[in-house]
Every structure is written in structure tokens, then in C-alpha cells.
Design a protein around this motif. Structure first.
Motif, PDB file in Angstrom:
ATOM      1  N   MET A  36     -14.816 -14.127  42.103  1.00 28.47           N
ATOM      2  CA  MET A  36     -15.427 -12.957  41.479  1.00 28.47           C
ATOM      3  C   MET A  36     -15.409 -13.322  39.937  1.00 28.47           C
ATOM      4  O   MET A  36     -14.834 -13.735  39.143  1.00 28.47           O
ATOM      5  CB  MET A  36     -14.461 -11.834  41.759  1.00 28.47           C
ATOM      6  N   HIS A  37     -16.564 -12.491  39.305  1.00 32.60           N
ATOM      7  CA  HIS A  37     -16.723 -12.459  37.885  1.00 32.60           C
ATOM      8  C   HIS A  37     -16.376 -11.132  37.451  1.00 32.60           C
ATOM      9  O   HIS A  37     -16.406 -10.080  38.110  1.00 32.60           O
ATOM     10  CB  HIS A  37     -18.359 -12.484  37.708  1.00 32.60           C
ATOM     11  N   ALA A  38     -15.718 -11.139  36.278  1.00 36.14           N
ATOM     12  CA  ALA A  38     -15.327  -9.759  35.512  1.00 36.14           C
ATOM     13  C   ALA A  38     -15.728  -9.919  34.093  1.00 36.14           C
ATOM     14  O   ALA A  38     -15.927 -10.877  33.595  1.00 36.14           O
ATOM     15  CB  ALA A  38     -13.751  -9.872  35.310  1.00 36.14           C
ATOM     16  N   PRO A  39     -16.155  -8.688  33.537  1.00 33.21           N
ATOM     17  CA  PRO A  39     -16.772  -8.755  32.135  1.00 33.21           C
ATOM     18  C   PRO A  39     -15.862  -9.235  31.074  1.00 33.21           C
ATOM     19  O   PRO A  39     -14.402  -9.011  31.450  1.00 33.21           O
ATOM     20  CB  PRO A  39     -16.932  -7.277  32.073  1.00 33.21           C
ATOM     21  N   PHE A  40     -16.126 -10.107  30.009  1.00 38.41           N
ATOM     22  CA  PHE A  40     -15.474 -10.386  29.338  1.00 38.41           C
ATOM     23  C   PHE A  40     -14.192  -9.573  28.591  1.00 38.41           C
ATOM     24  O   PHE A  40     -13.152  -9.723  28.299  1.00 38.41           O
ATOM     25  CB  PHE A  40     -16.240 -11.377  28.199  1.00 38.41           C
ATOM     26  N   ASP A  41     -14.889  -8.191  28.300  1.00 36.57           N
ATOM     27  CA  ASP A  41     -14.179  -7.477  27.680  1.00 36.57           C
ATOM     28  C   ASP A  41     -12.907  -6.863  28.313  1.00 36.57           C
ATOM     29  O   ASP A  41     -11.773  -6.478  28.150  1.00 36.57           O
ATOM     30  CB  ASP A  41     -15.218  -6.099  27.249  1.00 36.57           C
ATOM     31  N   ARG A  42     -13.386  -6.772  29.667  1.00 39.28           N
ATOM     32  CA  ARG A  42     -12.204  -6.306  30.592  1.00 39.28           C
ATOM     33  C   ARG A  42     -11.014  -7.428  30.683  1.00 39.28           C
ATOM     34  O   ARG A  42      -9.948  -6.946  30.841  1.00 39.28           O
ATOM     35  CB  ARG A  42     -12.749  -6.173  32.097  1.00 39.28           C
TER      36      ARG A  42
ATOM     37  N   ASN B 281      -4.186  -8.126  33.262  1.00 42.49           N
ATOM     38  CA  ASN B 281      -3.355  -7.923  34.361  1.00 42.49           C
ATOM     39  C   ASN B 281      -3.884  -6.982  35.529  1.00 42.49           C
ATOM     40  O   ASN B 281      -3.795  -7.030  36.655  1.00 42.49           O
ATOM     41  CB  ASN B 281      -2.267  -7.418  33.840  1.00 42.49           C
ATOM     42  N   VAL B 282      -4.825  -5.871  34.938  1.00 41.20           N
ATOM     43  CA  VAL B 282      -5.411  -5.192  36.110  1.00 41.20           C
ATOM     44  C   VAL B 282      -6.618  -5.810  36.686  1.00 41.20           C
ATOM     45  O   VAL B 282      -6.678  -5.997  37.976  1.00 41.20           O
ATOM     46  CB  VAL B 282      -6.246  -3.920  35.102  1.00 41.20           C
TER      47      VAL B 282
ATOM     48  N   ASP C 129      -4.758  -7.849  39.055  1.00 43.89           N
ATOM     49  CA  ASP C 129      -4.605  -7.217  40.319  1.00 43.89           C
ATOM     50  C   ASP C 129      -5.582  -7.042  41.124  1.00 43.89           C
ATOM     51  O   ASP C 129      -5.264  -7.185  42.401  1.00 43.89           O
ATOM     52  CB  ASP C 129      -3.857  -6.029  39.872  1.00 43.89           C
ATOM     53  N   GLU C 130      -6.707  -6.819  40.628  1.00 44.03           N
ATOM     54  CA  GLU C 130      -7.936  -6.573  41.591  1.00 44.03           C
ATOM     55  C   GLU C 130      -8.242  -8.028  42.102  1.00 44.03           C
ATOM     56  O   GLU C 130      -8.584  -7.814  43.306  1.00 44.03           O
ATOM     57  CB  GLU C 130      -9.068  -6.116  40.624  1.00 44.03           C
ATOM     58  N   ALA C 131      -8.100  -8.927  41.708  1.00 41.69           N
ATOM     59  CA  ALA C 131      -8.685 -10.207  41.985  1.00 41.69           C
ATOM     60  C   ALA C 131      -7.848 -10.498  43.246  1.00 41.69           C
ATOM     61  O   ALA C 131      -8.178 -11.021  44.515  1.00 41.69           O
ATOM     62  CB  ALA C 131      -8.355 -11.225  40.992  1.00 41.69           C
ATOM     63  N   GLU C 132      -6.434 -10.268  43.072  1.00 40.59           N
ATOM     64  CA  GLU C 132      -5.419 -10.390  44.206  1.00 40.59           C
ATOM     65  C   GLU C 132      -5.561  -9.376  45.499  1.00 40.59           C
ATOM     66  O   GLU C 132      -5.709 -10.052  46.682  1.00 40.59           O
ATOM     67  CB  GLU C 132      -3.889 -10.266  43.891  1.00 40.59           C
ATOM     68  N   ALA C 133      -6.053  -8.201  45.029  1.00 38.50           N
ATOM     69  CA  ALA C 133      -6.344  -7.277  46.226  1.00 38.50           C
ATOM     70  C   ALA C 133      -7.740  -7.773  46.927  1.00 38.50           C
ATOM     71  O   ALA C 133      -7.822  -7.326  48.426  1.00 38.50           O
ATOM     72  CB  ALA C 133      -6.472  -5.966  45.590  1.00 38.50           C
ATOM     73  N   LEU C 134      -8.679  -8.188  46.344  1.00 38.83           N
ATOM     74  CA  LEU C 134      -9.822  -8.948  46.951  1.00 38.83           C
ATOM     75  C   LEU C 134      -9.584 -10.001  47.703  1.00 38.83           C
ATOM     76  O   LEU C 134     -10.416 -10.351  48.394  1.00 38.83           O
ATOM     77  CB  LEU C 134     -10.930  -8.880  45.986  1.00 38.83           C
TER      78      LEU C 134
ATOM     79  N   TRP D 289      -5.957 -16.780  29.119  1.00 39.80           N
ATOM     80  CA  TRP D 289      -6.332 -15.987  30.750  1.00 39.80           C
ATOM     81  C   TRP D 289      -6.015 -17.084  31.640  1.00 39.80           C
ATOM     82  O   TRP D 289      -5.695 -16.454  32.777  1.00 39.80           O
ATOM     83  CB  TRP D 289      -7.846 -15.625  30.684  1.00 39.80           C
ATOM     84  N   GLY D 290      -6.488 -18.352  31.391  1.00 37.77           N
ATOM     85  CA  GLY D 290      -6.194 -19.235  32.666  1.00 37.77           C
ATOM     86  C   GLY D 290      -4.741 -19.357  33.065  1.00 37.77           C
ATOM     87  O   GLY D 290      -4.426 -19.410  34.124  1.00 37.77           O
TER      88      GLY D 290
END
Length: 307
Positions: A108-114, A120-121, A124-129, A162-163
Motif C-alpha cells: 500500500m501507498h500512504a501520503p508522506f504527510d500521514r 502508528n495509525v 495500524d491500517e497496514a496491519e488491518a489490511l 519510518w522503516g
């Protein structure tokens, strides 16, 4: 008498039901298996995937009809996808849609700002997906201005943070190339080289978008070999014959993108190098004006690609 009539009617109905069952064609499990097999990608050449679809390619369709569009994705033979958002659904809701369509999200891609503000949010989303890889595809910088070595150095430090956080959660962080990172400074230093050299290989990996590497004029196959073992993912899309290169903007007209194998990128060389250096997952991404027309053409070419 009425009871006898009711009983007789019941017997007649039962007899008709039995007769209907006796004449009904038996279910052929081989037909169901054939239908499933017809949706598979059948590799007959040198390329063997695994091949997914970046759902950004069909975002307009996803906004209109998520279940129908995901069903279409599965019909093209894809079993996995890469995400760029969940279209106003929660991660759990979107994963249920994928499960229903027989698809798995692997990246998945996520915006840089997020990533910067809500790391951690996002994890969390990555784990849920259920994805394995989570990354960013654009580093904010002033439009029309170069992405500098200093910016790259600052960004590399963020990527390491982040990594490491992703690694601790059993995930893998990546950065997706976009073209502007290859513009050399006045002394010849290239910001992309800084991103590579100043990030920890244990925690930061990369996704090569072959179009956005080729657009500034970089040899994608050579770049793969320059940094072996750093490339985990690849976006596969081709560039229309005659499209000028040497462009560091990170932007191009949609018409410049064409089905894989029909453009000016030497995909045989790119895929051979990708296999050599250990790219793990490949995703078709089509940002052309006709993604639903072009995606099946790209898949067909990849099924029989020789190199």
C-alpha cells in the motif's frame, strides 16, 4: 375426503420434484475448476511474477463501484493488488471487499504527510489490511523547483525512522521512485543516490516505477544492478514511442503511457535485471486514458515475455 385430496396433492408434488431432480444435469466440478483457471495469469515465457495491479490505475471505477471493479480485477487474472487508499471505507471494510473478490492486498501507498504525522495509525491500517509493504510515492517539494541533495538527506533520515517502526511491526517500508530524484546537483551529486546510500537496507527498501525512472532518462536495468538487493517492488508501465526523456518534473501526460511491450522501454532488459537482483513483487500500473483497455493487453504481453 378433503384430507385424501390434500394427501394426494402432496404425493403428486413430491413425485414431480423427484422426477425433476432425476432429470437435472449433475453439477460438473470440472467446469467450476475451468472457470477459476480461466481467471489465472498463465505464464508461458520467462516472466513468472508474482503480478498484481496497483488499484490507482482504476481509481475512477473504484469510486463508482468497488465490488464490481474488484470483480473485474480478479477476472483479469490478478490475485493480489497494491493499494492507494480505501475509498472511504475502513481498512476492515475494504479488506472484506477484497476477500469477497478473491484478492489480497500485498502493498500500500500512504501520503508522506500521514506517514510523518500519524505513523502508528498508518501502520495500524497496514496491519488491518494485511499488507506486507507500506510506502510513499511522493516527497513534497515546491512545484517547479528541484528536489535537492539536502532534501534527500533530510528525507533519508525520516525513511530510516519510518522503516525501523515498520520493521518492528513485521512490515516493510519502501519508497517509490517518481523521476525528480534523479536531477543532479551542480556538482553532479544525484539526490536519489543520497536516498539509497543514507538509508538502512535492513529497514528501507525501494519500488522502481520503470516509467518514472525512464522518463528522466535513467537506464532502469542499470539502476537495478547499481543497487542490488534494495529493490523489492516494481511498477510496470510503458512509455509511448517518441516521448521525450530528460524530464525531472515527475509529471507526464496520460497519453505518454501505453500497454507494456508496445512502447520505447526495453522491458526484456528491465525484467531480466529485476529477476537478477531479486525484485519480489510486480504490479501493473496504468495511468493512461484507457486503463481498462490497456491492462489486459499488458498482462497478455507479460504472460509470454521472453528475455
Amino acid at each position: 375426503m378433503r384430507r385424501i385430496q390434500i394427501f394426494y396433492s402432496f404425493l403428486m408434488a413430491a413425485a414431480l420434484l423427484v422426477a425433476g431432480c432425476a432429470t437435472e444435469e449433475p453439477t460438473d466440478d470440472t467446469d467450476a475448476a475451468a472457470d477459476t483457471a480461466s481467471m489465472d495469469i498463465n505464464y508461458t515465457g520467462d516472466f513468472s511474477g508474482p503480478l498484481g495491479l496497483q488499484l490507482w490505475s482504476i481509481r475512477e471505477y473504484m469510486q463508482q463501484d468497488i465490488p464490481g471493479t474488484l470483480a473485474w480485477v480478479r477476472e483479469q487474472g490478478f490475485e493480489e493488488v497494491e493499494l492507494a487508499g480505501t475509498y472511504n471505507l475502513s481498512p476492515a471494510q475494504f479488506r472484506a471487499q477484497l476477500d469477497s473478490a478473491g484478492l489480497q492486498a500485498t502493498a500500500m501507498h500512504a501520503p508522506f504527510d500521514r506517514m510523518r504525522d500519524s505513523l502508528n495509525v498508518v501502520l495500524d491500517e497496514a496491519e488491518a489490511l494485511g499488507v506486507e509493504y507500506v510506502g510513499v510515492a511522493w516527497i513534497p517539494h515546491e512545484e517547479g523547483q528541484p528536489f535537492t541533495v539536502d532534501m534527500a538527506r533530510e528525507t533519508a533520515a525520516r525513511f530510516n525512522t519510518w522503516g525501523q517502526a515498520a520493521t518492528e511491526r513485521g512490515l516493510k517500508f519502501f519508497y517509490h521512485t517518481h523521476g525528480y530524484e534523479f536531477e543532479p546537483a551542480s556538482d553532479g551529486e544525484v539526490p536519489f543516490d543520497v536516498l539509497m546510500e543514507e538509508t538502512d537496507p535492513e529497514d528501507v527498501t525501494y519500488e522502481m516505477d520503470v516509467f518514472w525512472v525512464s522518463h528522466p532518462g535513467v537506464d532502469a536495468a542499470a539502476l537495478l544492478r547499481k543497487y542490488p538487493n534494495r529493490w523489492a517492488l516494481m511498477h510496470i508501465k510503458d512509455m509511448k514511442e517518441g516521448t521525450p526523456t530528460g524530464d525531472y518534473s515527475g509529471h507526464a501526460p496520460a497519453e505518454a503511457q501505453v500497454p507494456v511491450g508496445s512502447g520505447q522501454i526495453d522491458y526484456a532488459a528491465v525484467l531480466a535485471a529485476a529477476e537478477e537482483v531479486g525484485v519480489r513483487r510486480y504490479y501493473v500500473e496504468d495511468e493512461s486514458p484507457d486503463p481498462r483497455g490497456n491492462i489486459p493487453t499488458s498482462v497478455t504481453w507479460l504472460e509470454s515475455a521472453k528475455y
